[in-house]
Design a protein around this motif. Sequence first.
Motif, PDB file in Angstrom:
ATOM      1  N   LEU A  44      10.195  -4.128   6.641  1.00 14.70           N
ATOM      2  CA  LEU A  44       8.947  -3.343   6.617  1.00 14.70           C
ATOM      3  C   LEU A  44       9.141  -1.985   7.287  1.00 14.70           C
ATOM      4  N   HIS A  45       8.541  -0.962   6.653  1.00 15.23           N
ATOM      5  CA  HIS A  45       8.345   0.328   7.295  1.00 15.23           C
ATOM      6  C   HIS A  45       6.852   0.653   7.171  1.00 15.23           C
ATOM      7  N   LEU A  46       6.135   0.655   8.289  1.00 16.24           N
ATOM      8  CA  LEU A  46       4.727   1.039   8.303  1.00 16.24           C
ATOM      9  C   LEU A  46       4.610   2.391   9.000  1.00 16.24           C
ATOM     10  N   VAL A  47       4.146   3.383   8.263  1.00 13.47           N
ATOM     11  CA  VAL A  47       4.017   4.739   8.800  1.00 13.47           C
ATOM     12  C   VAL A  47       2.573   5.167   8.610  1.00 13.47           C
ATOM     13  N   ALA A  48       1.751   4.906   9.623  1.00 13.49           N
ATOM     14  CA  ALA A  48       0.323   5.231   9.551  1.00 13.49           C
ATOM     15  C   ALA A  48      -0.072   6.007  10.799  1.00 13.49           C
ATOM     16  N   TYR A  64       0.853  -1.199   0.000  1.00 13.99           N
ATOM     17  CA  TYR A  64       0.000   0.000   0.000  1.00 13.99           C
ATOM     18  C   TYR A  64       0.890   1.250   0.000  1.00 13.99           C
ATOM     19  N   PRO A  65       0.922   2.005  -1.083  1.00 17.81           N
ATOM     20  CA  PRO A  65       1.891   3.103  -1.180  1.00 17.81           C
ATOM     21  C   PRO A  65       1.668   4.219  -0.156  1.00 17.81           C
ATOM     22  N   ALA A  66       0.467   4.380   0.336  1.00 17.69           N
ATOM     23  CA  ALA A  66       0.179   5.514   1.216  1.00 17.69           C
ATOM     24  C   ALA A  66       0.852   5.392   2.581  1.00 17.69           C
ATOM     25  N   THR A  67       1.075   4.155   3.047  1.00 22.01           N
ATOM     26  CA  THR A  67       1.604   3.980   4.404  1.00 22.01           C
ATOM     27  C   THR A  67       2.780   3.018   4.502  1.00 22.01           C
ATOM     28  N   THR A  68       3.067   2.272   3.443  1.00 25.56           N
ATOM     29  CA  THR A  68       3.947   1.114   3.596  1.00 25.56           C
ATOM     30  C   THR A  68       5.062   1.098   2.549  1.00 25.56           C
ATOM     31  N   ARG A  69       6.250   0.767   3.019  1.00 23.26           N
ATOM     32  CA  ARG A  69       7.356   0.463   2.118  1.00 23.26           C
ATOM     33  C   ARG A  69       7.948  -0.877   2.540  1.00 23.26           C
ATOM     34  N   LEU A  70       8.156  -1.757   1.576  1.00 21.05           N
ATOM     35  CA  LEU A  70       8.797  -3.051   1.799  1.00 21.05           C
ATOM     36  C   LEU A  70      10.113  -3.035   1.037  1.00 21.05           C
ATOM     37  N   GLU A  71      11.206  -3.119   1.788  1.00 16.19           N
ATOM     38  CA  GLU A  71      12.529  -3.144   1.177  1.00 16.19           C
ATOM     39  C   GLU A  71      13.061  -4.573   1.231  1.00 16.19           C
ATOM     40  N   LEU A  72      13.893  -4.932   0.268  1.00 16.58           N
ATOM     41  CA  LEU A  72      14.562  -6.229   0.270  1.00 16.58           C
ATOM     42  C   LEU A  72      16.041  -5.975   0.470  1.00 16.58           C
ATOM     43  N   VAL A  73      16.574  -6.521   1.556  1.00 19.55           N
ATOM     44  CA  VAL A  73      17.922  -6.141   1.976  1.00 19.55           C
ATOM     45  C   VAL A  73      18.807  -7.368   2.148  1.00 19.55           C
TER      46      VAL A  73
END
Length: 349
Positions: free
Chosen positions: A298-302, A272-281
């Motif tokens: 995961l980065h969840l910013v809501a 979900y672009p509005a609140t979430t970024r999933l990075e592969l590291v």
Amino acid sequence: MTDTEFDLHIRKSMAWHFGADTGSPFWLAKRDSLGFDPLTDIGGLADLTRFPDVSAELRTVPVGDLIPRGLKDRVFRVYDSGGTTGSPKRIVDSAARAELLVWARERLLESGVPARGDWLHLGPSGPHVIGYDVSRYAALSGALFHTVDLDPRWVKRLLADGREDEADAYVQHLLDQAETILTTQKAAVLSSTPPLLEAICARPRLYELVRSQVEAVIWAGTSISAENLRMLDQEFFPDAAVVGVYGNSLMGVAPQRPAVPGDSHPCVFEPYPATTRLELVDDEGRPVAYGERGRVRLHLVAEEMFLPNILERDSAIRIAPRPGSPVDGLADVQTYRAIDDVRVIEGVY
């Protein structure tokens, strides 16, 4: 939401989550021990790795401490993770999940899930958020919602104890209930997990009931091999849309995106672009290149929850964003066998 817009969203969220009148007791109590000032030192996505991974604390923290003070007048629900990596983790939700699911349903429709028709969910409900998610998809479609509940923790316990025969008997008990429903009721959409879908395909009468009436099969909850996904899509349900949803209680959902020219993977998930970024590291925490496998971060910013820098139990292949999308895709998601010397048991969810 573009990367620039997401950075602005992060800065505004720092003021919210670390404001004395708006932040949660959980994060406000951590502010002095972070070693930096989130209000002045966090400028965007790249800075979120400065936060500690707090996911293990979600097993024990009083869940009321997770609710932002600025939302104290709202009613919140509590959801648990499946407990795949140990004791369940808990989150709170008021309205954020429902907003996310409106967006996610649109992605499901783009991938061939019918807009109308009743649903059957063969999967967890109770404290597990997936039951709520699927019920919302059905409600947004104006559909009836049939469900067969399962207790994934019981299956994990049976498997951990080496009681495979009892686990198999429990699965047949679940399939008995699904067969009873589909014998007298119609369902256009079936939602379940890959292990249960494979069990359905091995049971002729139930398989025929599903094959003859279901227009879409949604799989979620566990990983699936490329060959088994091909078998579901091309051999067992060639006339239905077979659509995946990646997600969990913490991150929300990342439904399968529609295929785009050049895709070499049959299923690519998009958060979900509005609140979430999933990075592969990689092992050092650095993003891997497109086409390479990395661990999901995961980065969840809501408004309701702030969960930065969370290392998930899964790895995946990093896929470039589709045209018009600001977020990377993920393909071939696989769950680690063990994390921090803890055996990971997927079971049936």
